[in-house]
Design a protein around this motif. Sequence first.
Motif, PDB file in Angstrom:
ATOM      1  N   ASN A 143     -18.275 -40.344  54.627  1.00  0.00           N
ATOM      2  CA  ASN A 143     -17.612 -40.039  53.365  1.00  0.00           C
ATOM      3  C   ASN A 143     -17.895 -41.118  52.328  1.00  0.00           C
ATOM      4  OD1 ASN A 143     -16.591 -37.652  54.305  1.00  0.00           O
ATOM      5  ND2 ASN A 143     -14.589 -38.494  54.843  1.00  0.00           N
ATOM      6  N   GLY A 144     -17.930 -42.360  52.747  1.00  0.00           N
ATOM      7  CA  GLY A 144     -18.245 -43.455  51.825  1.00  0.00           C
ATOM      8  C   GLY A 144     -19.659 -43.323  51.275  1.00  0.00           C
ATOM      9  N   VAL A 145     -20.609 -42.946  52.119  1.00  0.00           N
ATOM     10  CA  VAL A 145     -21.988 -42.746  51.676  1.00  0.00           C
ATOM     11  C   VAL A 145     -22.043 -41.597  50.674  1.00  0.00           C
ATOM     12  CG1 VAL A 145     -24.292 -42.028  52.438  1.00  0.00           C
ATOM     13  CG2 VAL A 145     -23.014 -43.732  53.745  1.00  0.00           C
ATOM     14  N   ARG A 146     -21.352 -40.519  50.984  1.00  0.00           N
ATOM     15  CA  ARG A 146     -21.350 -39.365  50.072  1.00  0.00           C
ATOM     16  C   ARG A 146     -20.736 -39.720  48.723  1.00  0.00           C
ATOM     17  NH1 ARG A 146     -19.281 -36.115  54.948  1.00  0.00           N
ATOM     18  NH2 ARG A 146     -21.209 -35.337  55.848  1.00  0.00           N
ATOM     19  N   LEU A 147     -19.610 -40.438  48.729  1.00  0.00           N
ATOM     20  CA  LEU A 147     -18.965 -40.823  47.473  1.00  0.00           C
ATOM     21  C   LEU A 147     -19.856 -41.763  46.671  1.00  0.00           C
ATOM     22  CD1 LEU A 147     -15.244 -41.306  48.556  1.00  0.00           C
ATOM     23  CD2 LEU A 147     -16.163 -39.595  47.006  1.00  0.00           C
ATOM     24  N   GLY A 148     -20.519 -42.687  47.334  1.00  0.00           N
ATOM     25  CA  GLY A 148     -21.431 -43.591  46.632  1.00  0.00           C
ATOM     26  C   GLY A 148     -22.576 -42.842  45.986  1.00  0.00           C
ATOM     27  N   LEU A 149     -23.157 -41.900  46.710  1.00  0.00           N
ATOM     28  CA  LEU A 149     -24.250 -41.094  46.171  1.00  0.00           C
ATOM     29  C   LEU A 149     -23.775 -40.247  44.996  1.00  0.00           C
ATOM     30  CD1 LEU A 149     -27.201 -40.323  46.511  1.00  0.00           C
ATOM     31  CD2 LEU A 149     -26.508 -38.584  48.140  1.00  0.00           C
ATOM     32  N   ALA A 150     -22.601 -39.662  45.096  1.00  0.00           N
ATOM     33  CA  ALA A 150     -22.042 -38.867  43.991  1.00  0.00           C
ATOM     34  C   ALA A 150     -21.814 -39.754  42.768  1.00  0.00           C
ATOM     35  CB  ALA A 150     -20.743 -38.201  44.425  1.00  0.00           C
ATOM     36  N   GLY A 151     -21.355 -40.981  42.971  1.00  0.00           N
ATOM     37  CA  GLY A 151     -21.150 -41.911  41.851  1.00  0.00           C
ATOM     38  C   GLY A 151     -22.453 -42.253  41.157  1.00  0.00           C
ATOM     39  N   VAL A 152     -23.527 -42.469  41.914  1.00  0.00           N
ATOM     40  CA  VAL A 152     -24.837 -42.775  41.328  1.00  0.00           C
ATOM     41  C   VAL A 152     -25.337 -41.584  40.509  1.00  0.00           C
ATOM     42  CG1 VAL A 152     -27.263 -43.217  41.904  1.00  0.00           C
ATOM     43  CG2 VAL A 152     -25.463 -44.500  43.044  1.00  0.00           C
ATOM     44  N   ILE A 156     -26.062 -41.470  36.398  1.00  0.00           N
ATOM     45  CA  ILE A 156     -27.341 -41.021  35.828  1.00  0.00           C
ATOM     46  C   ILE A 156     -27.100 -39.922  34.799  1.00  0.00           C
ATOM     47  CG2 ILE A 156     -29.496 -39.818  36.379  1.00  0.00           C
ATOM     48  CD1 ILE A 156     -29.515 -41.394  39.043  1.00  0.00           C
ATOM     49  N   LEU A 157     -26.213 -38.967  35.114  1.00  0.00           N
ATOM     50  CA  LEU A 157     -25.896 -37.894  34.154  1.00  0.00           C
ATOM     51  C   LEU A 157     -25.252 -38.447  32.894  1.00  0.00           C
ATOM     52  CD1 LEU A 157     -24.598 -35.049  36.509  1.00  0.00           C
ATOM     53  CD2 LEU A 157     -26.732 -35.103  35.225  1.00  0.00           C
ATOM     54  N   VAL A 158     -24.347 -39.398  33.013  1.00  0.00           N
ATOM     55  CA  VAL A 158     -23.709 -40.017  31.845  1.00  0.00           C
ATOM     56  C   VAL A 158     -24.763 -40.740  31.008  1.00  0.00           C
ATOM     57  CG1 VAL A 158     -22.114 -41.859  31.151  1.00  0.00           C
ATOM     58  CG2 VAL A 158     -21.401 -40.170  32.824  1.00  0.00           C
ATOM     59  N   ALA A 159     -25.701 -41.443  31.649  1.00  0.00           N
ATOM     60  CA  ALA A 159     -26.749 -42.139  30.912  1.00  0.00           C
ATOM     61  C   ALA A 159     -27.631 -41.146  30.160  1.00  0.00           C
ATOM     62  CB  ALA A 159     -27.585 -42.976  31.878  1.00  0.00           C
ATOM     63  N   ALA A 162     -25.596 -39.822  27.172  1.00  0.00           N
ATOM     64  CA  ALA A 162     -25.460 -40.856  26.146  1.00  0.00           C
ATOM     65  C   ALA A 162     -26.763 -41.025  25.378  1.00  0.00           C
ATOM     66  CB  ALA A 162     -25.036 -42.171  26.789  1.00  0.00           C
ATOM     67  N   GLU A 163     -27.894 -41.014  26.073  1.00  0.00           N
ATOM     68  CA  GLU A 163     -29.190 -41.158  25.419  1.00  0.00           C
ATOM     69  C   GLU A 163     -29.461 -39.954  24.512  1.00  0.00           C
ATOM     70  OE1 GLU A 163     -33.189 -40.963  24.420  1.00  0.00           O
ATOM     71  OE2 GLU A 163     -32.418 -39.563  25.908  1.00  0.00           O
ATOM     72  N   ALA A 164     -29.132 -38.741  24.966  1.00  0.00           N
ATOM     73  CA  ALA A 164     -29.334 -37.542  24.159  1.00  0.00           C
ATOM     74  C   ALA A 164     -28.444 -37.585  22.911  1.00  0.00           C
ATOM     75  CB  ALA A 164     -29.041 -36.296  24.985  1.00  0.00           C
ATOM     76  N   TRP A 165     -27.211 -37.984  23.070  1.00  0.00           N
ATOM     77  CA  TRP A 165     -26.292 -38.065  21.936  1.00  0.00           C
ATOM     78  C   TRP A 165     -26.782 -39.104  20.938  1.00  0.00           C
ATOM     79  CZ3 TRP A 165     -22.960 -42.149  20.480  1.00  0.00           C
ATOM     80  CH2 TRP A 165     -22.067 -41.839  19.467  1.00  0.00           C
TER      81      TRP A 165
END
Length: 187
Positions: A143-152, A156-159, A162-165
């Motif tokens: 579960n920790g691995v999955r949560l870490g991967l989801a956070g990464v 990336i999506l937020v970046a 932000a770049e598009a905006w």
Amino acid sequence: MSPRPATLLGLVLCLGQAIHSQPEAWPTPSISAEPGPPFLPGQPVTIVCRSPAGFDTFRLEKEGREVKNERSASPNQTEARFPFVTVDGTTGRYNCQYHKSGTWSERSGPLELVVTPEDVPRTSDPVSAVPSAPTSQEYPVLNGVRLGLAGVVLLILVAILAEAWHSKRRARQGCLGWTQQGALQGV
């Protein structure tokens, strides 16, 4: 010449004394391990020695050498427990014997304790060597691995957003800034 009654009486008394002075042979103890095999490195294991009768001291031996002793807490105690954590050095053949009324019992049958590395299949059966479902101890790690991967992925999506905006805003300001500059210069 026939033996005299006094000589026979003396012989009988001597033999009787010799028979009574022979140490009593105690029943053989049993030995087991809790939990049973497979024994993994770092796993707590308790070797249990049991006697059919009470004992004064139980001795645990590995390969014929004394490992530990345990004194009885009561005269009717019939079990001694020897806890330890398995490591490669605990692999070997164990026996136990007990001491009571000045006499040691025979050794128990052997207990073969083999510490098996976790990454080695514990059976030659190819069907059971197939990886099984994760155990309950592995779920928090997974579960920790999955949560870490989801956070990464979220970062990336937020970046990207932000770049598009920022690019759209710069493009809009560029157009507005050009027309305003052209109007000021009289183009």
